[in-house]
Motif scaffolding. Structure first.
Motif, mmCIF file in Angstrom:
data_model
loop_
_atom_site.group_PDB
_atom_site.id
_atom_site.type_symbol
_atom_site.label_atom_id
_atom_site.label_comp_id
_atom_site.label_asym_id
_atom_site.label_seq_id
_atom_site.Cartn_x
_atom_site.Cartn_y
_atom_site.Cartn_z
ATOM 1 N N ILE A 1 0.834 -1.204 0.000
ATOM 2 C CA ILE A 1 0.000 0.000 0.000
ATOM 3 C C ILE A 1 0.871 1.257 0.000
ATOM 4 N N ASN A 2 1.915 1.257 0.813
ATOM 5 C CA ASN A 2 2.800 2.429 0.904
ATOM 6 C C ASN A 2 3.578 2.644 -0.387
ATOM 7 N N GLU A 3 4.119 1.552 -0.939
ATOM 8 C CA GLU A 3 4.925 1.669 -2.157
ATOM 9 C C GLU A 3 4.080 2.056 -3.363
ATOM 10 N N ALA A 4 2.816 1.683 -3.358
ATOM 11 C CA ALA A 4 1.927 2.039 -4.469
ATOM 12 C C ALA A 4 1.452 3.487 -4.377
ATOM 13 N N GLY A 5 1.663 4.101 -3.228
ATOM 14 C CA GLY A 5 1.256 5.498 -3.054
ATOM 15 C C GLY A 5 -0.241 5.684 -2.933
ATOM 16 N N ILE A 6 -0.926 4.662 -2.426
ATOM 17 C CA ILE A 6 -2.366 4.780 -2.220
ATOM 18 C C ILE A 6 -2.674 4.593 -0.732
ATOM 19 N N GLN A 7 -3.943 4.685 -0.378
ATOM 20 C CA GLN A 7 -4.374 4.442 0.986
ATOM 21 C C GLN A 7 -5.325 3.249 1.002
ATOM 22 N N MET A 8 -5.495 2.680 2.178
ATOM 23 C CA MET A 8 -6.381 1.532 2.288
ATOM 24 C C MET A 8 -7.797 1.872 1.811
ATOM 25 N N LYS A 9 -8.221 3.090 2.028
ATOM 26 C CA LYS A 9 -9.569 3.489 1.630
ATOM 27 C C LYS A 9 -9.755 3.507 0.113
ATOM 28 N N ASP A 10 -8.644 3.439 -0.632
ATOM 29 C CA ASP A 10 -8.731 3.411 -2.098
ATOM 30 C C ASP A 10 -9.063 2.019 -2.637
ATOM 31 N N LEU A 11 -9.011 1.016 -1.784
ATOM 32 C CA LEU A 11 -9.292 -0.354 -2.227
ATOM 33 C C LEU A 11 -10.784 -0.543 -2.496
ATOM 34 N N ALA A 12 -11.083 -1.190 -3.624
ATOM 35 C CA ALA A 12 -12.483 -1.460 -3.975
ATOM 36 C C ALA A 12 -12.950 -2.794 -3.423
ATOM 37 N N ALA A 13 -11.997 -3.722 -3.194
ATOM 38 C CA ALA A 13 -12.349 -5.058 -2.699
ATOM 39 C C ALA A 13 -11.087 -5.755 -2.223
ATOM 40 N N ILE A 14 -11.302 -6.815 -1.463
ATOM 41 C CA ILE A 14 -10.219 -7.706 -1.054
ATOM 42 C C ILE A 14 -10.515 -9.073 -1.647
ATOM 43 N N ALA A 15 -9.505 -9.698 -2.258
ATOM 44 C CA ALA A 15 -9.658 -11.051 -2.785
ATOM 45 C C ALA A 15 -8.763 -11.989 -2.009
ATOM 46 N N VAL A 16 -9.278 -13.179 -1.712
ATOM 47 C CA VAL A 16 -8.499 -14.151 -0.950
ATOM 48 C C VAL A 16 -8.571 -15.510 -1.626
ATOM 49 N N SER A 17 -7.473 -16.237 -1.578
ATOM 50 C CA SER A 17 -7.447 -17.591 -2.093
ATOM 51 C C SER A 17 -8.282 -18.475 -1.173
ATOM 52 N N GLN A 18 -9.256 -19.178 -1.735
ATOM 53 C CA GLN A 18 -10.242 -19.889 -0.914
ATOM 54 C C GLN A 18 -9.864 -21.332 -0.584
ATOM 55 N N GLY A 19 -8.780 -21.833 -1.182
ATOM 56 C CA GLY A 19 -8.398 -23.212 -0.978
ATOM 57 C C GLY A 19 -8.777 -24.057 -2.183
ATOM 58 N N PRO A 20 -8.466 -25.344 -2.087
ATOM 59 C CA PRO A 20 -7.955 -26.073 -0.926
ATOM 60 C C PRO A 20 -6.488 -25.760 -0.662
ATOM 61 N N GLY A 21 -6.017 -26.213 0.519
ATOM 62 C CA GLY A 21 -4.636 -25.976 0.888
ATOM 63 C C GLY A 21 -4.412 -26.163 2.370
ATOM 64 N N SER A 22 -3.369 -25.541 2.852
ATOM 65 C CA SER A 22 -2.999 -25.638 4.256
ATOM 66 C C SER A 22 -4.077 -25.037 5.158
ATOM 67 N N TYR A 23 -4.495 -25.790 6.159
ATOM 68 C CA TYR A 23 -5.512 -25.305 7.100
ATOM 69 C C TYR A 23 -5.051 -24.005 7.752
ATOM 70 N N THR A 24 -3.847 -24.004 8.311
ATOM 71 C CA THR A 24 -3.350 -22.816 9.012
ATOM 72 C C THR A 24 -3.160 -21.648 8.052
ATOM 73 N N GLY A 25 -2.573 -21.941 6.891
ATOM 74 C CA GLY A 25 -2.353 -20.875 5.919
ATOM 75 C C GLY A 25 -3.647 -20.222 5.469
ATOM 76 N N LEU A 26 -4.646 -21.036 5.161
ATOM 77 C CA LEU A 26 -5.938 -20.505 4.734
ATOM 78 C C LEU A 26 -6.594 -19.677 5.830
ATOM 79 N N ARG A 27 -6.519 -20.154 7.067
ATOM 80 C CA ARG A 27 -7.127 -19.414 8.185
ATOM 81 C C ARG A 27 -6.500 -18.028 8.325
ATOM 82 N N ILE A 28 -5.190 -17.973 8.195
ATOM 83 C CA ILE A 28 -4.488 -16.690 8.331
ATOM 84 C C ILE A 28 -4.914 -15.732 7.224
#
Length: 226
Positions: free
Chosen positions: A49-76
């Motif tokens: 966010i800092n290197e891109a020169g934007i602010q968190m409020k500029d984000l339109a959405a968050i995307a997350v990898s839904q799995g399958p995969g590591s239980y702990t990794g996905l939870r984090i």
């Protein structure tokens, strides 16, 4: 102009990418044996966010990898994504981990088989066309000599379990691309933007990762069920 923050933590690769209108602007990632997701993820987000020169409020959405995969990794990853969505009041997009991995392959014919290691000879896998159309649904399976025997096309295998799988998957139409090992947030950029344009989002409160883990319960003569 739509900024989407993509988070991928389903494997040993802790990966974050900022995308603008489906194109990756910045990507930070590291793959370590010790799974450093808890330590690295929020640092990567802040740095991007800092290197891109934007602010968190500029984000339109968050995307997350839904799995399958590591239980702990996905939870984090999912916990971080949900927290950001709540704080910023923006939508959450879930991206198929195996599709993101398959997106690393460029072919004109044949099929792509992304696989994520579970343990022993067990993997999570799916089959995609060159255009990333799903030709076989995600399965948790034990790999043996008969796996994928019904496919006559060239099959391109990718993922972090190629070494153990190529021992038994020896047919002439099986090709292993060993250089492609982990899914990355970089390939999530176009996939998440396509979903964003269609308003294909998930409920922040109720969304859960796709663990696909039940098949790992086994027994042996000397051990109780794991």
């Amino acid at each position: 102009m739509s900024y989407i923050l993509n988070i991928e933590t389903a494997t040993k690769n802790c990966s974050v990418a900022l995308a603008k209108d489906g194109k990756t602007v910045l990507c930070k990632e590291i793959a370590e044996e010790g799974y450093s997701h808890a330590e690295r993820l929020h640092v990567f987000i802040e740095e991007i966010i800092n290197e891109a020169g934007i602010q968190m409020k500029d984000l339109a959405a968050i995307a997350v990898s839904q799995g399958p995969g590591s239980y702990t990794g996905l939870r984090i990853g999912v916990s971080a994504a949900k927290g950001l969505c709540y704080a910023l009041n923006i939508p959450l997009i879930a991206v198929d981990t195996l599709q993101a991995l398959a997106s690393k392959v460029t072919i004109t014919e044949g099929l792509i088989v992304p696989m994520i290691d579970a343990r022993r000879m067990e993997v999570y896998s799916a089959v995609f066309s060159a255009a990333l159309e799903k030709k076989r649904e995600v399965l948790a399976e034990v790999i043996d000599e008969d796996s994928f025997k019904d496919f006559a096309e060239k099959l391109y295998f990718i993922g972090d379990c190629n070494e153990k799988c190529k021992i038994v998957l020896a047919k002439e139409n099986f090709i292993f691309l060993d250089e492609i090992k982990y899914p990355s947030a970089n390939e999530m950029s176009s996939l998440s933007f396509d979903k964003y344009k269609k308003s294909d989002t998930v409920d922040v409160a109720y969304f859960e990762p796709y663990y696909l883990k039940d098949f790992l319960i086994t027994t042996s003569k000397n051990k109780k069920a794991e």
